[in-house]
Motif scaffolding. Structure first.
Motif, PDB file in Angstrom:
ATOM      1  N   ILE A 288       7.770 -11.966 -14.394  1.00  0.00           N
ATOM      2  CA  ILE A 288       8.172 -11.427 -15.698  1.00  0.00           C
ATOM      3  C   ILE A 288       9.432 -10.596 -15.501  1.00  0.00           C
ATOM      4  O   ILE A 288       9.478  -9.740 -14.617  1.00  0.00           O
ATOM      5  CB  ILE A 288       7.062 -10.551 -16.313  1.00  0.00           C
ATOM      6  CG1 ILE A 288       5.723 -11.298 -16.359  1.00  0.00           C
ATOM      7  CG2 ILE A 288       7.470 -10.078 -17.706  1.00  0.00           C
ATOM      8  CD1 ILE A 288       5.710 -12.496 -17.258  1.00  0.00           C
ATOM      9  N   ASP A 289      10.435 -10.829 -16.315  1.00  0.00           N
ATOM     10  CA  ASP A 289      11.699 -10.095 -16.196  1.00  0.00           C
ATOM     11  C   ASP A 289      11.611  -8.784 -16.974  1.00  0.00           C
ATOM     12  O   ASP A 289      11.483  -8.795 -18.200  1.00  0.00           O
ATOM     13  CB  ASP A 289      12.844 -10.950 -16.729  1.00  0.00           C
ATOM     14  CG  ASP A 289      14.200 -10.279 -16.542  1.00  0.00           C
ATOM     15  OD1 ASP A 289      14.331  -9.476 -15.595  1.00  0.00           O
ATOM     16  OD2 ASP A 289      15.119 -10.542 -17.350  1.00  0.00           O
ATOM     17  N   LEU A 290      11.658  -7.657 -16.243  1.00  0.00           N
ATOM     18  CA  LEU A 290      11.623  -6.338 -16.871  1.00  0.00           C
ATOM     19  C   LEU A 290      12.931  -5.604 -16.587  1.00  0.00           C
ATOM     20  O   LEU A 290      13.465  -5.705 -15.478  1.00  0.00           O
ATOM     21  CB  LEU A 290      10.459  -5.494 -16.340  1.00  0.00           C
ATOM     22  CG  LEU A 290       9.038  -5.999 -16.577  1.00  0.00           C
ATOM     23  CD1 LEU A 290       8.041  -4.977 -16.038  1.00  0.00           C
ATOM     24  CD2 LEU A 290       8.774  -6.261 -18.054  1.00  0.00           C
TER      25      LEU A 290
ATOM     26  N   GLU B  43      11.878  -0.510 -18.395  1.00  0.00           N
ATOM     27  CA  GLU B  43      10.576  -1.140 -18.619  1.00  0.00           C
ATOM     28  C   GLU B  43       9.757  -1.125 -17.334  1.00  0.00           C
ATOM     29  O   GLU B  43       8.543  -0.872 -17.350  1.00  0.00           O
ATOM     30  CB  GLU B  43      10.765  -2.580 -19.103  1.00  0.00           C
ATOM     31  CG  GLU B  43      11.317  -2.690 -20.512  1.00  0.00           C
ATOM     32  CD  GLU B  43      11.781  -4.100 -20.843  1.00  0.00           C
ATOM     33  OE1 GLU B  43      12.056  -4.349 -22.028  1.00  0.00           O
ATOM     34  OE2 GLU B  43      11.875  -4.943 -19.925  1.00  0.00           O
TER      35      GLU B  43
ATOM     36  N   ASN C  24       5.231  -6.945 -25.782  1.00  0.00           N
ATOM     37  CA  ASN C  24       5.776  -8.278 -26.048  1.00  0.00           C
ATOM     38  C   ASN C  24       5.859  -9.113 -24.777  1.00  0.00           C
ATOM     39  O   ASN C  24       5.648 -10.332 -24.816  1.00  0.00           O
ATOM     40  CB  ASN C  24       7.176  -8.159 -26.670  1.00  0.00           C
ATOM     41  CG  ASN C  24       7.137  -7.621 -28.094  1.00  0.00           C
ATOM     42  OD1 ASN C  24       6.122  -7.742 -28.775  1.00  0.00           O
ATOM     43  ND2 ASN C  24       8.238  -7.048 -28.542  1.00  0.00           N
ATOM     44  N   LYS C  25       6.151  -8.486 -23.632  1.00  0.00           N
ATOM     45  CA  LYS C  25       6.344  -9.222 -22.389  1.00  0.00           C
ATOM     46  C   LYS C  25       5.056  -9.424 -21.587  1.00  0.00           C
ATOM     47  O   LYS C  25       4.882 -10.448 -20.922  1.00  0.00           O
ATOM     48  CB  LYS C  25       7.383  -8.511 -21.520  1.00  0.00           C
ATOM     49  CG  LYS C  25       8.792  -8.538 -22.103  1.00  0.00           C
ATOM     50  CD  LYS C  25       9.815  -7.946 -21.149  1.00  0.00           C
ATOM     51  CE  LYS C  25      11.226  -8.084 -21.694  1.00  0.00           C
ATOM     52  NZ  LYS C  25      12.264  -7.580 -20.762  1.00  0.00           N
ATOM     53  N   LEU C  26       4.161  -8.418 -21.617  1.00  0.00           N
ATOM     54  CA  LEU C  26       2.950  -8.478 -20.800  1.00  0.00           C
ATOM     55  C   LEU C  26       1.703  -8.818 -21.597  1.00  0.00           C
ATOM     56  O   LEU C  26       0.704  -9.258 -21.029  1.00  0.00           O
ATOM     57  CB  LEU C  26       2.741  -7.140 -20.071  1.00  0.00           C
ATOM     58  CG  LEU C  26       3.869  -6.658 -19.173  1.00  0.00           C
ATOM     59  CD1 LEU C  26       3.512  -5.307 -18.552  1.00  0.00           C
ATOM     60  CD2 LEU C  26       4.178  -7.672 -18.085  1.00  0.00           C
TER      61      LEU C  26
ATOM     62  N   TYR D 185       8.157  -3.090 -26.213  1.00  0.00           N
ATOM     63  CA  TYR D 185       8.798  -4.097 -25.357  1.00  0.00           C
ATOM     64  C   TYR D 185       7.808  -4.646 -24.332  1.00  0.00           C
ATOM     65  O   TYR D 185       7.743  -5.860 -24.092  1.00  0.00           O
ATOM     66  CB  TYR D 185       9.990  -3.492 -24.626  1.00  0.00           C
ATOM     67  CG  TYR D 185      11.172  -3.119 -25.486  1.00  0.00           C
ATOM     68  CD1 TYR D 185      11.327  -3.627 -26.781  1.00  0.00           C
ATOM     69  CD2 TYR D 185      12.147  -2.242 -25.019  1.00  0.00           C
ATOM     70  CE1 TYR D 185      12.416  -3.273 -27.569  1.00  0.00           C
ATOM     71  CE2 TYR D 185      13.243  -1.884 -25.790  1.00  0.00           C
ATOM     72  CZ  TYR D 185      13.371  -2.401 -27.062  1.00  0.00           C
ATOM     73  OH  TYR D 185      14.446  -2.046 -27.830  1.00  0.00           O
ATOM     74  N   LEU D 186       7.042  -3.735 -23.683  1.00  0.00           N
ATOM     75  CA  LEU D 186       6.083  -4.166 -22.671  1.00  0.00           C
ATOM     76  C   LEU D 186       4.954  -4.986 -23.286  1.00  0.00           C
ATOM     77  O   LEU D 186       4.470  -5.953 -22.676  1.00  0.00           O
ATOM     78  CB  LEU D 186       5.514  -2.957 -21.926  1.00  0.00           C
ATOM     79  CG  LEU D 186       6.446  -2.248 -20.951  1.00  0.00           C
ATOM     80  CD1 LEU D 186       5.726  -1.083 -20.277  1.00  0.00           C
ATOM     81  CD2 LEU D 186       6.984  -3.207 -19.885  1.00  0.00           C
TER      82      LEU D 186
END
Length: 222
Positions: free
Chosen positions: A150-152, A156, A201-203, A198-199
Motif C-alpha cells: 500500500i502506498d502511504l 500517513e 480509504n487506503k487501508l 486518508y488511511l
C-alpha cells in the motif's frame, strides 16, 4: 521501566517530551540547567539522557564533556535548535550517540530513544510492526496489507505507525498531533481527521473506530 533524564530549559518542550515518554512507558526526569543535569547524570541511575545545547547556565557541550569525563557511558541524544554541520560534528565527536534538530516529531524522537535503549538485534526486529494482516516496515517505509503493498505518504505512514504501536487504545487528536506532527502543532486543527480519512480509504474504514469526544481506536477488524 527505563529512566530517562531530560536536560532542557524550555518548559514547553521538556513537558511535551516528558509526557510523551511517560505515555510510552518510560520514567522521565527533567533538569532545566546544565549544573543540575550534569549532577543528576553522574549520580542517577538513568538508561538514557536527552540533552539540549542552549542551556541558561552553560553550553550543553560542556555538560556532555563533564559527563563523559567521569566515565558515564549512558547513551546521550542531543536535541537542539542548533543544527549546523559544525555543531552536529562537535556533538557526536564530543560523545553524543545521536543528534536531532528542533523542531522535531515526537515519533521520530521516540524511535531514536528505542533504538538506543535496545540491543541492535531487537531494534532491527522492532522495525517491523504487525497487526493482523497489516504490516509496517519502519526501515524500508513500506506498508503491506494481506501481502499487497500500500502506498502511504510520509505523514500517513507516521500516523499509521502511531496507531499500530498502540492497537486497541484510544488515542486523542492531541496525542496524535504531538506524536506525528511534532511539538509545534495547532491543537484546533482538523488535520488528524483528514489523515485518518486518508488511511481509511487506503487501508479500510473498519480498522478505525471513532470514539466520540475522545479520539480514535485502531484494531484488527478480524
Amino acid at each position: 521501566m527505563s529512566r530517562i533524564l531530560i536536560i532542557e530549559d524550555e518548559s514547553r518542550i521538556s513537558s511535551f517530551v516528558a509526557k510523551g515518554l511517560k505515555a510510552a512507558g518510560y520514567i522521565p526526569t527533567v533538569a532545566d540547567t546544565g549544573k543540575e543535569g550534569g549532577y543528576l547524570a553522574q549520580i542517577g541511575d538513568f538508561e538514557l539522557i536527552i540533552l539540549d545545547i542552549g542551556l541558561p547556565d552553560e553550553d550543553g557541550f560542556s555538560v556532555l564533556s563533564r559527563i563523559r569525563s567521569t566515565n558515564v557511558d549512558t547513551p546521550v541524544i542531543i536535541l537542539t535548535a542548533r543544527s549546523s554541520i559544525e555543531d552536529t560534528v562537535a556533538g557526536l565527536e564530543g560523545g553524543a550517540d545521536d543528534y536531532m534538530a528542533k523542531p522535531f516529531r515526537f515519533e521520530e524522537l521516540l524511535a531514536r530513544v528505542r533504538l538506543r535503549l535496545r540491543p541492535q538485534a531487537t531494534a532491527m526486529e522492532d522495525q517491523v510492526i504487525r497487526v493482523g494482516p497489516l504490516e509496517l516496515d519502519c526501515g524500508s517505509r513500506r506498508t503491506r496489507l494481506n501481502g499487497h503493498e500500500i502506498d502511504l505518504s510520509a505523514r500517513e505512514f507516521g500516523l499509521a505507525e502511531a496507531f499500530m504501536r498502540n492497537p486497541g487504545q484510544v488515542l486523542s487528536r492531541e496525542q496524535l498531533l504531538s506524536r506525528v506532527w511534532g511539538y509545534d502543532f495547532d491543537p484546533g486543527s482538523n488535520v488528524v481527521d483528514v489523515y485518518v480519512r486518508y488511511l481509511r480509504n487506503k487501508l479500510g474504514a473498519e480498522w478505525f473506530t471513532t470514539v466520540r469526544g475522545m479520539g480514535y481506536r485502531f484494531e484488527d477488524p478480524s
